[in-house]
Design an enzyme around this catalytic site. Structure first.
Site, PDB file in Angstrom:
ATOM      1  N   GLN A  48      -2.512   6.362  -0.150  1.00 13.53           N
ATOM      2  CA  GLN A  48      -2.574   6.278   1.320  1.00 13.53           C
ATOM      3  C   GLN A  48      -2.112   7.565   1.993  1.00 13.53           C
ATOM      4  O   GLN A  48      -2.365   7.768   3.178  1.00 13.53           O
ATOM      5  CB  GLN A  48      -1.717   5.109   1.831  1.00 13.53           C
ATOM      6  CG  GLN A  48      -2.270   3.751   1.441  1.00 13.53           C
ATOM      7  CD  GLN A  48      -1.415   2.647   2.018  1.00 13.53           C
ATOM      8  OE1 GLN A  48      -0.419   2.252   1.433  1.00 13.53           O
ATOM      9  NE2 GLN A  48      -1.785   2.153   3.190  1.00 13.53           N
ATOM     10  N   CYS A  92      -2.531  -3.491   6.864  1.00 14.67           N
ATOM     11  CA  CYS A  92      -2.397  -2.313   6.016  1.00 14.67           C
ATOM     12  C   CYS A  92      -2.388  -1.081   6.915  1.00 14.67           C
ATOM     13  O   CYS A  92      -3.195  -0.996   7.845  1.00 14.67           O
ATOM     14  CB  CYS A  92      -3.575  -2.253   5.046  1.00 14.67           C
ATOM     15  SG  CYS A  92      -3.545  -0.825   3.961  1.00 14.67           S
ATOM     16  N   LEU A  93      -1.502  -0.150   6.614  1.00 10.85           N
ATOM     17  CA  LEU A  93      -1.427   1.064   7.438  1.00 10.85           C
ATOM     18  C   LEU A  93      -2.723   1.873   7.373  1.00 10.85           C
ATOM     19  O   LEU A  93      -2.997   2.669   8.261  1.00 10.85           O
ATOM     20  CB  LEU A  93      -0.234   1.927   7.010  1.00 10.85           C
ATOM     21  CG  LEU A  93       1.152   1.296   7.243  1.00 10.85           C
ATOM     22  CD1 LEU A  93       2.247   2.183   6.660  1.00 10.85           C
ATOM     23  CD2 LEU A  93       1.409   1.048   8.723  1.00 10.85           C
ATOM     24  N   HIS A 142      -0.050  -6.157  -2.946  1.00 10.43           N
ATOM     25  CA  HIS A 142      -0.842  -5.343  -2.013  1.00 10.43           C
ATOM     26  C   HIS A 142      -0.741  -3.856  -2.373  1.00 10.43           C
ATOM     27  O   HIS A 142      -1.757  -3.154  -2.477  1.00 10.43           O
ATOM     28  CB  HIS A 142      -0.333  -5.608  -0.586  1.00 10.43           C
ATOM     29  CG  HIS A 142      -0.995  -4.803   0.489  1.00 10.43           C
ATOM     30  ND1 HIS A 142      -1.677  -5.369   1.540  1.00 10.43           N
ATOM     31  CD2 HIS A 142      -1.077  -3.462   0.689  1.00 10.43           C
ATOM     32  CE1 HIS A 142      -2.149  -4.403   2.322  1.00 10.43           C
ATOM     33  NE2 HIS A 142      -1.789  -3.229   1.828  1.00 10.43           N
ATOM     34  N   GLU A 143       0.490  -3.392  -2.576  1.00  5.02           N
ATOM     35  CA  GLU A 143       0.681  -1.962  -2.866  1.00  5.02           C
ATOM     36  C   GLU A 143       0.139  -1.594  -4.242  1.00  5.02           C
ATOM     37  O   GLU A 143      -0.455  -0.528  -4.424  1.00  5.02           O
ATOM     38  CB  GLU A 143       2.156  -1.572  -2.753  1.00  5.02           C
ATOM     39  CG  GLU A 143       2.788  -1.807  -1.387  1.00  5.02           C
ATOM     40  CD  GLU A 143       1.979  -1.285  -0.215  1.00  5.02           C
ATOM     41  OE1 GLU A 143       1.248  -0.286  -0.371  1.00  5.02           O
ATOM     42  OE2 GLU A 143       2.048  -1.882   0.864  1.00  5.02           O
TER      43      GLU A 143
HETATM   44 NI    NI Z   1      -2.023  -1.259   2.389  1.00  5.72          NI
END
Ligand code: NI
Length: 158
Positions: free
Chosen positions: A52, A89-90, A131-132
């Site tokens: 990310q 999510c970012l 998630h990560e």
């Molecule tokens: Ni995410």
């Protein structure tokens, strides 16, 4: 420490790539972890994975309100139960959706020095870990989304 730019879905295919295992536990890794934590806090997230911020390394940071968790080369070794919760999510700003995840997971990883660590997560932490870790294999929550609830709820949950 520095805030890094968060990559957004649809703008960079790095989010779809597989991250590589970390083999060097050096100053560069420490800087990455520090920057990721700062970036996550600045963005009000509860988790962030290295892809990310444009780095294809198997590194994640999480803080669900109990302090920073740094995981290098994390793997889920066991899981239990199922639960549906709302995620965001970012890298998918402004959107939220429901996803089914294990209720409880056990993760094996390494710390920033390469020492083995193991932790168990339940509830929000379990969601966050799954998630990560998915990010490290190019998977986004929207791939597993049951329902898009962007316009339905306002809830704090990465
Ligand atoms: Ni995410």
């Amino acid at each position: 420490m520095a805030i890094r730019k968060i990559v957004e879905m649809g703008k960079d295919d790095i989010l779809r790539k597989h991250s590589r295992r970390v083999t060097k536990f050096d100053r560069r890794l420490a800087v990455l972890l520090d920057d990721m934590a700062e970036t996550m806090y600045e963005a009000d997230g509860v988790g962030l994975a290295a892809p990310q911020v444009g780095t294809l390394k198997r590194v994640v940071v999480i803080d669900v309100g109990e302090g920073i968790i740094e995981l290098v080369n994390p793997e889920i070794v066991s899981q239990e139960g199922e639960a549906i919760s709302t995620e965001g999510c970012l890298s998918v700003p402004g959107r939220r959706g429901t996803v089914k995840r294990p209720e409880k997971v056990r993760v094996r990883a390494q710390d920033r020095k390469g020492n083995p660590i193991e932790l168990e997560g339940e509830g929000l932490l379990a969601v966050c870990l799954c998630h990560e870790l998915d990010h490290l294999d190019g998977i986004l929550y929207v791939d597993k989304m049951i329902e898009d609830v962007t316009d339905k709820v306002e809830e704090e949950n990465e």
